[in-house]
Design a protein around this motif. Structure first.
Motif, PDB file in Angstrom:
ATOM      1  N   VAL A 228       1.009  -1.157   0.044  1.00 47.03           N
ATOM      2  CA  VAL A 228       0.021   0.077  -0.050  1.00 47.03           C
ATOM      3  C   VAL A 228       0.819   1.057  -0.025  1.00 47.03           C
ATOM      4  CG1 VAL A 228      -1.850   1.170   1.187  1.00 47.03           C
ATOM      5  CG2 VAL A 228      -1.922  -1.079   1.450  1.00 47.03           C
ATOM      6  N   TYR A 229       0.689   2.067  -0.998  1.00 45.08           N
ATOM      7  CA  TYR A 229       1.326   3.370  -1.066  1.00 45.08           C
ATOM      8  C   TYR A 229       0.415   4.767  -0.583  1.00 45.08           C
ATOM      9  CZ  TYR A 229       4.684   0.762  -3.769  1.00 45.08           C
ATOM     10  OH  TYR A 229       5.387  -0.297  -4.316  1.00 45.08           O
ATOM     11  N   VAL A 230       1.097   5.456   0.221  1.00 43.31           N
ATOM     12  CA  VAL A 230       0.210   6.343   1.157  1.00 43.31           C
ATOM     13  C   VAL A 230       0.760   7.890   0.859  1.00 43.31           C
ATOM     14  CG1 VAL A 230      -0.758   7.147   3.028  1.00 43.31           C
ATOM     15  CG2 VAL A 230      -0.850   4.711   2.588  1.00 43.31           C
ATOM     16  N   THR A 231      -0.019   8.615   0.372  1.00 45.23           N
ATOM     17  CA  THR A 231       0.613  10.195   0.611  1.00 45.23           C
ATOM     18  C   THR A 231      -0.576  10.918   1.237  1.00 45.23           C
ATOM     19  OG1 THR A 231      -0.841  10.635  -1.489  1.00 45.23           O
ATOM     20  CG2 THR A 231       1.269  10.128  -1.826  1.00 45.23           C
ATOM     21  N   THR A 232       0.122  12.062   1.806  1.00 39.08           N
ATOM     22  CA  THR A 232      -0.866  12.998   2.641  1.00 39.08           C
ATOM     23  C   THR A 232      -0.463  14.326   2.426  1.00 39.08           C
ATOM     24  OG1 THR A 232      -1.175  13.329   5.072  1.00 39.08           O
ATOM     25  CG2 THR A 232       1.056  12.846   4.593  1.00 39.08           C
ATOM     26  N   PRO A 233      -1.456  15.283   2.516  1.00 38.14           N
ATOM     27  CA  PRO A 233      -1.182  16.820   2.104  1.00 38.14           C
ATOM     28  C   PRO A 233      -0.092  17.361   3.124  1.00 38.14           C
ATOM     29  CG  PRO A 233      -3.354  16.360   2.438  1.00 38.14           C
ATOM     30  CD  PRO A 233      -2.772  15.049   2.871  1.00 38.14           C
ATOM     31  N   ALA A 234       0.212  16.639   4.228  1.00 40.95           N
ATOM     32  CA  ALA A 234       1.248  17.170   5.315  1.00 40.95           C
ATOM     33  C   ALA A 234       2.516  17.159   4.755  1.00 40.95           C
ATOM     34  CB  ALA A 234       1.046  16.406   6.537  1.00 40.95           C
ATOM     35  N   PHE A 235       2.730  16.114   4.017  1.00 46.10           N
ATOM     36  CA  PHE A 235       4.245  15.854   3.245  1.00 46.10           C
ATOM     37  C   PHE A 235       4.140  15.676   1.887  1.00 46.10           C
ATOM     38  CE2 PHE A 235       4.177  14.087   7.527  1.00 46.10           C
ATOM     39  CZ  PHE A 235       5.370  14.949   7.982  1.00 46.10           C
ATOM     40  N   ASN A 278      -4.447   9.325   1.334  1.00 45.43           N
ATOM     41  CA  ASN A 278      -4.544   9.011  -0.096  1.00 45.43           C
ATOM     42  C   ASN A 278      -3.763   7.562  -0.162  1.00 45.43           C
ATOM     43  OD1 ASN A 278      -6.197  10.831  -1.598  1.00 45.43           O
ATOM     44  ND2 ASN A 278      -4.283  12.155  -0.901  1.00 45.43           N
ATOM     45  N   ALA A 279      -4.754   6.366  -0.412  1.00 49.59           N
ATOM     46  CA  ALA A 279      -3.989   5.257  -0.304  1.00 49.59           C
ATOM     47  C   ALA A 279      -4.114   4.565  -1.656  1.00 49.59           C
ATOM     48  CB  ALA A 279      -4.619   4.232   0.700  1.00 49.59           C
ATOM     49  N   ARG A 280      -3.094   3.995  -2.246  1.00 42.74           N
ATOM     50  CA  ARG A 280      -3.381   3.122  -3.424  1.00 42.74           C
ATOM     51  C   ARG A 280      -2.688   1.733  -2.788  1.00 42.74           C
ATOM     52  NH1 ARG A 280       0.428   1.733  -7.829  1.00 42.74           N
ATOM     53  NH2 ARG A 280       1.998   3.120  -6.907  1.00 42.74           N
ATOM     54  N   VAL A 281      -3.718   0.801  -3.332  1.00 36.55           N
ATOM     55  CA  VAL A 281      -3.391  -0.862  -2.837  1.00 36.55           C
ATOM     56  C   VAL A 281      -3.042  -1.530  -4.279  1.00 36.55           C
ATOM     57  CG1 VAL A 281      -4.337  -2.708  -1.956  1.00 36.55           C
ATOM     58  CG2 VAL A 281      -5.200  -0.569  -0.969  1.00 36.55           C
ATOM     59  N   VAL A 282      -1.754  -2.072  -4.140  1.00 35.26           N
ATOM     60  CA  VAL A 282      -1.610  -2.883  -5.425  1.00 35.26           C
ATOM     61  C   VAL A 282      -2.022  -4.187  -5.128  1.00 35.26           C
ATOM     62  CG1 VAL A 282       0.532  -3.630  -6.633  1.00 35.26           C
ATOM     63  CG2 VAL A 282       0.609  -1.412  -5.591  1.00 35.26           C
ATOM     64  N   ILE A 283      -2.867  -4.559  -6.244  1.00 36.62           N
ATOM     65  CA  ILE A 283      -3.575  -5.727  -6.090  1.00 36.62           C
ATOM     66  C   ILE A 283      -2.715  -6.958  -6.776  1.00 36.62           C
ATOM     67  CG2 ILE A 283      -5.658  -7.323  -6.623  1.00 36.62           C
ATOM     68  CD1 ILE A 283      -7.187  -4.569  -6.286  1.00 36.62           C
ATOM     69  N   ASP A 284      -2.050  -6.401  -7.857  1.00 34.20           N
ATOM     70  CA  ASP A 284      -1.315  -7.444  -8.680  1.00 34.20           C
ATOM     71  C   ASP A 284      -0.027  -6.687  -9.702  1.00 34.20           C
ATOM     72  OD1 ASP A 284      -0.608  -9.692  -9.789  1.00 34.20           O
ATOM     73  OD2 ASP A 284      -2.033  -9.931 -11.334  1.00 34.20           O
ATOM     74  N   THR A 285       0.763  -7.560  -9.874  1.00 34.01           N
ATOM     75  CA  THR A 285       1.894  -6.760 -10.456  1.00 34.01           C
ATOM     76  C   THR A 285       2.219  -7.543 -11.768  1.00 34.01           C
ATOM     77  OG1 THR A 285       2.893  -5.721  -8.844  1.00 34.01           O
ATOM     78  CG2 THR A 285       4.434  -5.999 -10.649  1.00 34.01           C
ATOM     79  N   TYR A 286       2.100  -7.200 -13.146  1.00 36.80           N
ATOM     80  CA  TYR A 286       2.540  -7.958 -14.463  1.00 36.80           C
ATOM     81  C   TYR A 286       3.267  -7.265 -15.312  1.00 36.80           C
ATOM     82  CZ  TYR A 286      -1.534  -5.455 -15.869  1.00 36.80           C
ATOM     83  OH  TYR A 286      -2.169  -4.264 -16.260  1.00 36.80           O
TER      84      TYR A 286
END
Length: 365
Positions: A228-235, A278-286
């Motif tokens: 899971v990749y996360v971003t936040t307005p604070a950084f 803001n979270a981005r969940v990586v379900i699969d990689t191909y």
């Protein structure tokens, strides 16, 4: 007779003009045809080649993901409250301070409890001595069994009273249940605290959790351990990486979604509870092929590119997929295809082309 002669002369003149027009037209058409045949390259149908820039699809690692918004919170957090009422005698820590497990945070007046504990310990000592003495006599058949049972019961009650007095004394101090960061402390020595009154909050920020909700359709594709990749307005501009740790076992009936939690290491304590995430969940990689965005032409619900075959443009349907910055994943192409990235606005299916490598670089810039 004269009139008839004039009519015949007029008809001859008209005929001469008509013959001259036909001859002139044929002459002009013949000249244009010859000029066309000697004018240079074409496709046999009179079309000049179109200058284009081309590139080949790139093989990229593509992530199948889903995004959602949520909130950060400490991996552990508790509200600190006194177990008993009393007057504050000491506050040895300050707001937002880092504390260790067991460290004293607030001390209440404990004089009465220390006195009660001393008395309970003295009573316990006497009761234990009596019990041991009667126990020795019972072994030599000097003391009756009833006396032994009574002494044992007195000892047990004294032991329980001492334990209660010790617990009452411990309740006069608020200590850290684990290492963490304190919230704001507004309590000062001399203040009176009621039992259950919130004094401050203790948060373990060595790691934080991000909780988000995902649509029901992803339920069977989400697994613990996914990235899971996360971003936040604070950084702004920074990306924090974590692992999916908790998946709700049921779907919410109202929203038709389910909750997940991801844990992110936070050794420098920069991330704190309550931050927007803001979270981005990586379900699969191909692996997949991608082409520049500028090469893809969309018309309504269809998308296509122009590929080059035998120096001619060929319209090729594609299915766009994931966005990869300036590239887009596509299906319907092979790695050997040459895809027009510049100059396609002058093409039609079957147009002759002239490939210009410099033009291709201009199109990709």
């Amino acid at each position: 007779m004269k009139k008839t002669l004039e009519i015949l002369v007029g008809l001859c003149i008209v005929a001469l003009f008509a013959a001259g027009g036909v001859f002139g037209t044929q002459y002009l058409l013949s000249g244009e045809g010859q000029a066309s045949q000697g004018s240079g390259s074409g496709d046999g149908n009179g079309r000049d080649p179109v200058r284009v820039g081309v590139t080949s699809p790139e093989l990229r690692m593509i992530e199948d993901d889903v995004t959602a918004v949520g909130t950060m919170r400490p991996v552990r957090a508790v509200e600190l409250v006194p177990s008993a009422s009393g007057r504050v005698t000491d506050v040895p820590v300050g707001s937002t301070e880092q504390v260790e497990e067991g460290q004293l945070l607030i001390q209440l007046d404990d004089r009465a409890e220390r006195g009660a504990l001393a008395e309970a310990e003295a009573t316990l000592s006497e009761a234990e001595q009596d019990y041991r003495r009667i126990e020795e006599l019972a072994e030599s058949n000097t003391a009756a069994e009833a006396q032994l049972e009574e002494a044992r019961a007195t000892f047990r009650r004294a032991e329980a009273a001492a334990m209660q007095a010790e617990a009452d004394l411990e309740d006069r101090a608020i200590t850290a249940p684990f290492a963490g960061t304190l919230g704001v402390i507004d309590t000062e020595p001399g203040a009176f605290l009621d039992a259950g009154e919130v004094v401050t909050r203790l948060s373990d920020l060595s790691a934080v959790e991000v909780e988000v909700s995902l649509p029901e359709r992803y339920f069977d594709r989400i697994e613990q351990g996914q990235t899971v990749y996360v971003t936040t307005p604070a950084f702004e501009g920074e990306i924090f990486e974590g692992r999916l740790s908790v998946i709700s076992p049921e779907i919410d009936l109202t929203s038709r979604s389910f909750d997940i939690r991801a844990e992110i290491d936070n050794p420098d304590r920069r991330l704190v509870g309550g931050m927007f995430a803001n979270a981005r969940v990586v379900i699969d990689t191909y692996e997949g092929l991608a082409v520049p965005d500028d090469a893809i032409i969309s018309e309504g619900l269809t998308s296509y590119v122009y590929t080059i075959s035998d120096n001619a443009a060929q319209r090729t349907s594609v299915e766009p997929g994931a966005s990869l910055g300036s590239l887009t994943e596509v299906s319907g192409l092979s790695g050997e295809d040459r895809v027009v990235v510049a100059g396609w606005d002058n093409l039609s299916d079957g147009s002759p082309v002239e490939i210009d490598e410099n033009f291709a670089r201009e199109g990709l810039e």
